[in-house]
Design a protein around this motif. Structure first.
Motif, PDB file in Angstrom:
ATOM      1  N   VAL C 168       0.588  -1.213   0.054  1.00  0.00           N
ATOM      2  CA  VAL C 168       0.003   0.004  -0.041  1.00  0.00           C
ATOM      3  C   VAL C 168       1.101   1.201  -0.048  1.00  0.00           C
ATOM      4  CG1 VAL C 168      -1.855  -1.144   1.055  1.00  0.00           C
ATOM      5  CG2 VAL C 168      -0.364  -0.113   2.411  1.00  0.00           C
ATOM      6  N   ARG C 169       0.215   2.344  -0.398  1.00  0.00           N
ATOM      7  CA  ARG C 169       0.972   3.581  -0.631  1.00  0.00           C
ATOM      8  C   ARG C 169       0.501   4.453   0.460  1.00  0.00           C
ATOM      9  NH1 ARG C 169       0.957   7.233  -6.052  1.00  0.00           N
ATOM     10  NH2 ARG C 169       2.330   8.845  -5.242  1.00  0.00           N
ATOM     11  N   LEU C 170       1.712   4.878   1.398  1.00  0.00           N
ATOM     12  CA  LEU C 170       1.324   5.392   2.431  1.00  0.00           C
ATOM     13  C   LEU C 170       1.361   6.912   2.613  1.00  0.00           C
ATOM     14  CD1 LEU C 170       2.507   3.737   5.986  1.00  0.00           C
ATOM     15  CD2 LEU C 170       0.120   3.763   4.854  1.00  0.00           C
ATOM     16  N   TRP C 171       2.289   7.262   1.628  1.00  0.00           N
ATOM     17  CA  TRP C 171       2.572   8.796   1.674  1.00  0.00           C
ATOM     18  C   TRP C 171       3.493   8.929   0.126  1.00  0.00           C
ATOM     19  CZ3 TRP C 171       1.400  11.984   5.374  1.00  0.00           C
ATOM     20  CH2 TRP C 171       1.552  13.142   5.530  1.00  0.00           C
ATOM     21  N   ARG C 172       3.489  10.154  -0.124  1.00  0.00           N
ATOM     22  CA  ARG C 172       4.613  10.208  -1.377  1.00  0.00           C
ATOM     23  C   ARG C 172       5.747   9.398  -1.240  1.00  0.00           C
ATOM     24  NH1 ARG C 172       7.624  13.882  -4.194  1.00  0.00           N
ATOM     25  NH2 ARG C 172       8.389  14.720  -2.338  1.00  0.00           N
ATOM     26  N   LYS C 173       5.942   8.659  -1.891  1.00  0.00           N
ATOM     27  CA  LYS C 173       7.160   7.956  -2.074  1.00  0.00           C
ATOM     28  C   LYS C 173       7.447   7.093  -0.896  1.00  0.00           C
ATOM     29  CE  LYS C 173       9.610  11.231  -5.057  1.00  0.00           C
ATOM     30  NZ  LYS C 173       9.203  10.481  -6.067  1.00  0.00           N
ATOM     31  N   VAL C 174       6.288   6.716  -0.285  1.00  0.00           N
ATOM     32  CA  VAL C 174       6.427   5.923   0.839  1.00  0.00           C
ATOM     33  C   VAL C 174       5.581   4.740   0.591  1.00  0.00           C
ATOM     34  CG1 VAL C 174       6.406   5.359   3.560  1.00  0.00           C
ATOM     35  CG2 VAL C 174       7.419   7.689   2.244  1.00  0.00           C
ATOM     36  N   VAL C 206      11.230   4.887   0.213  1.00  0.00           N
ATOM     37  CA  VAL C 206      11.307   4.131   1.478  1.00  0.00           C
ATOM     38  C   VAL C 206      10.015   2.922   1.273  1.00  0.00           C
ATOM     39  CG1 VAL C 206      11.008   4.368   4.171  1.00  0.00           C
ATOM     40  CG2 VAL C 206      11.626   6.186   2.676  1.00  0.00           C
ATOM     41  N   ALA C 207      10.362   1.940   1.960  1.00  0.00           N
ATOM     42  CA  ALA C 207       9.411   0.993   2.254  1.00  0.00           C
ATOM     43  C   ALA C 207       9.327   0.559   3.560  1.00  0.00           C
ATOM     44  CB  ALA C 207       9.967  -0.379   1.325  1.00  0.00           C
ATOM     45  N   ILE C 208       8.122   0.603   4.148  1.00  0.00           N
ATOM     46  CA  ILE C 208       8.134   0.204   5.464  1.00  0.00           C
ATOM     47  C   ILE C 208       7.485  -1.453   5.650  1.00  0.00           C
ATOM     48  CG2 ILE C 208       6.816   0.522   7.686  1.00  0.00           C
ATOM     49  CD1 ILE C 208       6.683   3.346   6.781  1.00  0.00           C
ATOM     50  N   ILE C 209       8.032  -2.300   6.311  1.00  0.00           N
ATOM     51  CA  ILE C 209       7.657  -3.529   6.288  1.00  0.00           C
ATOM     52  C   ILE C 209       6.908  -3.547   7.830  1.00  0.00           C
ATOM     53  CG2 ILE C 209       8.121  -6.025   6.361  1.00  0.00           C
ATOM     54  CD1 ILE C 209      10.514  -5.358   4.617  1.00  0.00           C
ATOM     55  N   ASP C 210       5.612  -3.928   7.894  1.00  0.00           N
ATOM     56  CA  ASP C 210       4.993  -3.979   9.248  1.00  0.00           C
ATOM     57  C   ASP C 210       4.771  -5.440   9.708  1.00  0.00           C
ATOM     58  OD1 ASP C 210       3.467  -2.292  11.343  1.00  0.00           O
ATOM     59  OD2 ASP C 210       2.114  -3.902  10.862  1.00  0.00           O
ATOM     60  N   ILE C 211       5.452  -5.875  10.873  1.00  0.00           N
ATOM     61  CA  ILE C 211       5.134  -7.165  11.100  1.00  0.00           C
ATOM     62  C   ILE C 211       4.375  -7.386  12.275  1.00  0.00           C
ATOM     63  CG2 ILE C 211       7.653  -7.723   9.991  1.00  0.00           C
ATOM     64  CD1 ILE C 211       8.690  -7.879  13.068  1.00  0.00           C
ATOM     65  N   GLY C 236      18.161   0.888  -4.373  1.00  0.00           N
ATOM     66  CA  GLY C 236      18.251   2.375  -4.101  1.00  0.00           C
ATOM     67  C   GLY C 236      17.263   2.782  -3.207  1.00  0.00           C
ATOM     68  N   ALA C 237      16.488   2.169  -2.395  1.00  0.00           N
ATOM     69  CA  ALA C 237      15.600   2.691  -1.550  1.00  0.00           C
ATOM     70  C   ALA C 237      15.814   2.265  -0.237  1.00  0.00           C
ATOM     71  CB  ALA C 237      14.000   2.120  -1.831  1.00  0.00           C
ATOM     72  N   ASP C 238      15.184   2.897   0.673  1.00  0.00           N
ATOM     73  CA  ASP C 238      15.481   2.616   2.238  1.00  0.00           C
ATOM     74  C   ASP C 238      14.350   1.748   2.835  1.00  0.00           C
ATOM     75  OD1 ASP C 238      17.795   3.552   3.420  1.00  0.00           O
ATOM     76  OD2 ASP C 238      17.067   5.505   2.901  1.00  0.00           O
ATOM     77  N   CYS C 239      14.638   0.976   3.821  1.00  0.00           N
ATOM     78  CA  CYS C 239      13.359   0.216   4.397  1.00  0.00           C
ATOM     79  C   CYS C 239      13.545   0.668   5.960  1.00  0.00           C
ATOM     80  CB  CYS C 239      14.251  -1.300   4.281  1.00  0.00           C
ATOM     81  SG  CYS C 239      12.821  -2.470   3.797  1.00  0.00           S
ATOM     82  N   VAL C 240      12.344   0.378   6.300  1.00  0.00           N
ATOM     83  CA  VAL C 240      12.054   0.381   8.000  1.00  0.00           C
ATOM     84  C   VAL C 240      11.209  -0.759   8.369  1.00  0.00           C
ATOM     85  CG1 VAL C 240      11.093   2.053   9.874  1.00  0.00           C
ATOM     86  CG2 VAL C 240      11.778   3.047   7.524  1.00  0.00           C
ATOM     87  N   ILE C 241      11.311  -1.188   9.527  1.00  0.00           N
ATOM     88  CA  ILE C 241      10.545  -2.328  10.085  1.00  0.00           C
ATOM     89  C   ILE C 241       9.704  -1.801  11.220  1.00  0.00           C
ATOM     90  CG2 ILE C 241      10.586  -4.567  10.999  1.00  0.00           C
ATOM     91  CD1 ILE C 241      12.842  -5.432   9.202  1.00  0.00           C
ATOM     92  N   ALA C 271       7.116   4.632  12.325  1.00  0.00           N
ATOM     93  CA  ALA C 271       7.841   4.126  11.093  1.00  0.00           C
ATOM     94  C   ALA C 271       7.716   5.283  10.023  1.00  0.00           C
ATOM     95  CB  ALA C 271       7.510   2.769  10.598  1.00  0.00           C
ATOM     96  N   LEU C 272       6.222   5.678   9.854  1.00  0.00           N
ATOM     97  CA  LEU C 272       6.179   6.690   8.661  1.00  0.00           C
ATOM     98  C   LEU C 272       6.736   8.024   9.187  1.00  0.00           C
ATOM     99  CD1 LEU C 272       4.368   7.304   6.344  1.00  0.00           C
ATOM    100  CD2 LEU C 272       2.502   7.990   7.529  1.00  0.00           C
ATOM    101  N   ALA C 273       6.716   8.376  10.230  1.00  0.00           N
ATOM    102  CA  ALA C 273       7.051   9.707  10.817  1.00  0.00           C
ATOM    103  C   ALA C 273       8.779   9.533  10.455  1.00  0.00           C
ATOM    104  CB  ALA C 273       6.778   9.755  12.348  1.00  0.00           C
ATOM    105  N   ALA C 274       9.271   8.296  10.742  1.00  0.00           N
ATOM    106  CA  ALA C 274      10.824   8.128  10.290  1.00  0.00           C
ATOM    107  C   ALA C 274      11.231   8.084   8.783  1.00  0.00           C
ATOM    108  CB  ALA C 274      11.144   6.959  11.125  1.00  0.00           C
TER     109      ALA C 274
END
Lengths: 158, 132, 290
Positions: C168-174, C206-211, C236-241, C271-274
């Motif tokens: 899912v798209r949470l934010w612009r480019k996230v 940025v890609a957030i993986i929510d576990i 070339g993207a970042d990841c947040v878990i 995670a979104l804030a980060a």
């Protein structure tokens, strides 16, 4: 690019005796020059497309083929790569058989370990290729060459 | 030719940034020739940044990976920052499964992102990014 | 092959040729009578199928080969039997109905032989031949049916996996992937494929993986998470878990799993804030370009 959603590809036609692996198509390519490495990649890519593999599986198999063929070329002094399209219980697979008559591998287990290298690569060749394929077997004896057999089965929308 | 093999890969100079793109048909010899040519160009031009676009590469095996890693290290020693841009999803998945994470290599989503990271910005008028 | 065998074979072939339409019609009729449990096939489809198979059967008998193996060696016959069985498997017909289909053809064929022949020896020999031929067809049909059902199960479990890993798209480019259930090799491959493709399509940074929905994190699950993060970084993207619940954090610590190179947050909101600051393209020395 293949998306995970969307249209379904036509199911591969099921003919012949089910439940039994049988080669349907097989081509053998020599791996003796750098140009051969390129040709082999193309041939393997074509076979994966024919077998209906998705783009990621195509890339996995072609990369594994590239690693195995380079091993045969660099360490085995050249050899051959055979591509077969095989079937098993309604699934299509690509089987690669890479043979050389080089010095062989004295410790196959060690050669499958990451970081093991005797050449200019990263030492991920054999072990990496094993991770990219479903079935993997190495037969080798010092002085009697090496035979690697590796198969990847169709997973996408079979 | 014997003196100086060329990989047939164009290397453009934009100020202090070198821009290059790898095509699919890169054999081992060309890969080595490319490394050599790029290293030399960095040294002679004093480039501070290098962008290598790999969005057309359908395959990165351990040899090409090794080439990219060596190039990054060498360039860093010469004072240039290398960014590898536009890796395709299947290539990234395959590399990770091969066990290669391109340690020490900086990556960017697209050539444009990479250029931005190297200090090049698109003008305020161009709102939309061109399709890769 | 003895001369009497050849004679019987010619006789049966002749009967098949001469009464092809009758046999096909009778076969369809028998199948309609059996189909108490219902099947998705229409009358027209059944007729079409019957005509093709009866034609293939006589063509196969006219060619050489042992009657028991004709269904494997004769390409056209093989394809017709296979298709017939796959159609029933995909159409949701019961296994009984699928195997009765071939049995019904046997009956239709025997009836046709009996109509033209009155010598018991000849009928017996013909029946034997028909049995050899169609028992093999029945066996093949059953195997194909099972295989067809397995194929459906495989496809469905795959579809289920795909559905349970939406990007899912949470934010612009996230982007975010909420993972629910466990993370095995097959699942990881699908998550990676979907996520990386979405990153490319959206040019997401940025890609957030929510576990939150992952019940346990063991060494294998952690390894699969690491793999996904590595692949995202190669793009070339970042990841947040995110969504690491306290008990899971404890397990991770106790197992000695090193996730220190990965940005982690307790909740998806954190995670979104980060993630949002990471979408600002940095300048050459890490300063914000905008």
């Amino acid at each position: 690019m293949t998306r995970a959603d969307g249209h379904t590809a036509a199911a591969p036609r099921t003919t012949g005796v089910p439940g039994q692996t049988r080669p349907q198509d097989s081509t053998t390519h020599t791996v003796c020059t750098e140009e051969d490495l390129l040709h082999v990649r193309h041939a393997v890519r074509a076979a994966t497309v024919l077998a209906g593999f998705g783009i990621v599986d195509q890339t996995r198999v072609v990369t594994a083929a590239s690693e195995l063929a380079r091993n045969a070329y660099v360490h085995g002094g050249g050899g051959t790569l055979t591509i077969e399209i095989v079937r098993r219980l309604g699934t299509t697979g690509i089987r690669l058989t890479v043979e050389d008559e080089g010095p062989g591998i004295s410790d196959v287990d060690a050669a499958l370990t990451d970081g093991f290298t005797t050449g200019a690569g990263l030492g991920h060749g054999l072990g990496g290729a094993r991770r990219l394929m479903d079935d993997f077997a190495v037969r080798s004896e010092p002085g009697r060459g090496t035979v690697v057999t590796a198969t990847r089965w169709h997973t996408r929308r079979a | 030719m014997n003196q100086r093999p060329t990989a047939g890969v164009p290397i453009l100079r934009l100020g202090d940034v070198l821009v290059s793109g790898l095509l699919n048909e890169l054999d081992d010899k060309s890969a080595l020739a490319f490394t050599e040519e790029l290293t030399e160009t960095i040294a002679t031009t004093g480039a501070r940044g290098v962008l290598i676009d790999i969005s057309r590469l359908e395959l990165v095996d351990s040899f090409v990976a090794r080439t990219l890693m060596d190039l990054s290290t060498t360039a860093r020693l010469l004072g240039a920052r290398v960014i590898v841009a536009g890796m395709r999803p299947p290539v990234a998945i395959t590399l990770v499964e091969l066990g290669i994470e391109l340690a020490g290599v900086e990556t960017a989503l697209s050539a444009e992102q990479g250029m931005a990271a190297l200090g090049w910005y698109r003008g305020a008028s161009s709102q939309e990014r061109p399709e890769p | 092959m003895t001369s009497s065998d050849t004679a019987v074979r010619e006789r049966v072939t002749q009967v098949l040729r001469a009464n092809a339409d009758d046999i096909a019609d009778r076969w369809v009729q028998l199948q309609r009578e059996q189909a108490v449990l219902g099947s998705d096939l229409t009358e027209g489809e059944l007729h079409e199928e019957a005509d093709a198979l009866v034609a293939a059967l006589s063509a196969a008998l006219e060619g050489g080969g042992r009657p028991q193996s004709l269904v494997h060696t004769h390409e056209d016959l093989n394809r017709n039997v296979t298709d017939l069985s796959l159609r029933r498997a995909r159409g949701g017909a019961s296994p009984t109905l699928a195997s009765l289909a071939v049995q019904a053809l046997k009956q239709a064929l025997l009836e046709a032989v009996r109509r033209v022949s009155h010598e018991s020896d000849e009928i017996l020999a013909a029946a034997l031949l028909i049995n050899q031929l169609l028992d093999a067809a029945g066996a093949l049909s059953f195997e194909v049916y099972v295989e067809g059902r397995e194929e459906i199960i495989r496809r469905q479990s795959r579809q289920l996996l795909e559905m349970s890993t939406p990007v899912v798209r949470l934010w612009r480019k996230v982007l975010a992937v909420p993972l629910i259930g466990t993370l095995d090799t097959a699942r990881t491959q699908i998550v990676m494929e979907n996520l990386l493709q979405a990153i490319q399509d959206d040019q997401a940074l940025v890609a957030i993986i929510d576990i939150t929905g992952v019940p346990t994190v063991d060494t294998a699950v952690a390894q699969h998470l690491m793999q996904t993060v590595k692949a995202v970084r190669l793009m070339g993207a970042d990841c947040v878990i995110s969504g690491i619940r306290p008990p899971i954090a404890q397990t991770i610590a106790q197992l000695g799993i090193d996730l220190s190179t990965i940005l982690t947050r307790a909740t998806l909101a954190d995670a979104l804030a980060a993630a949002i600051p990471l979408t600002d393209t940095p300048g050459p020395d890490g300063t914000d370009a905008r």
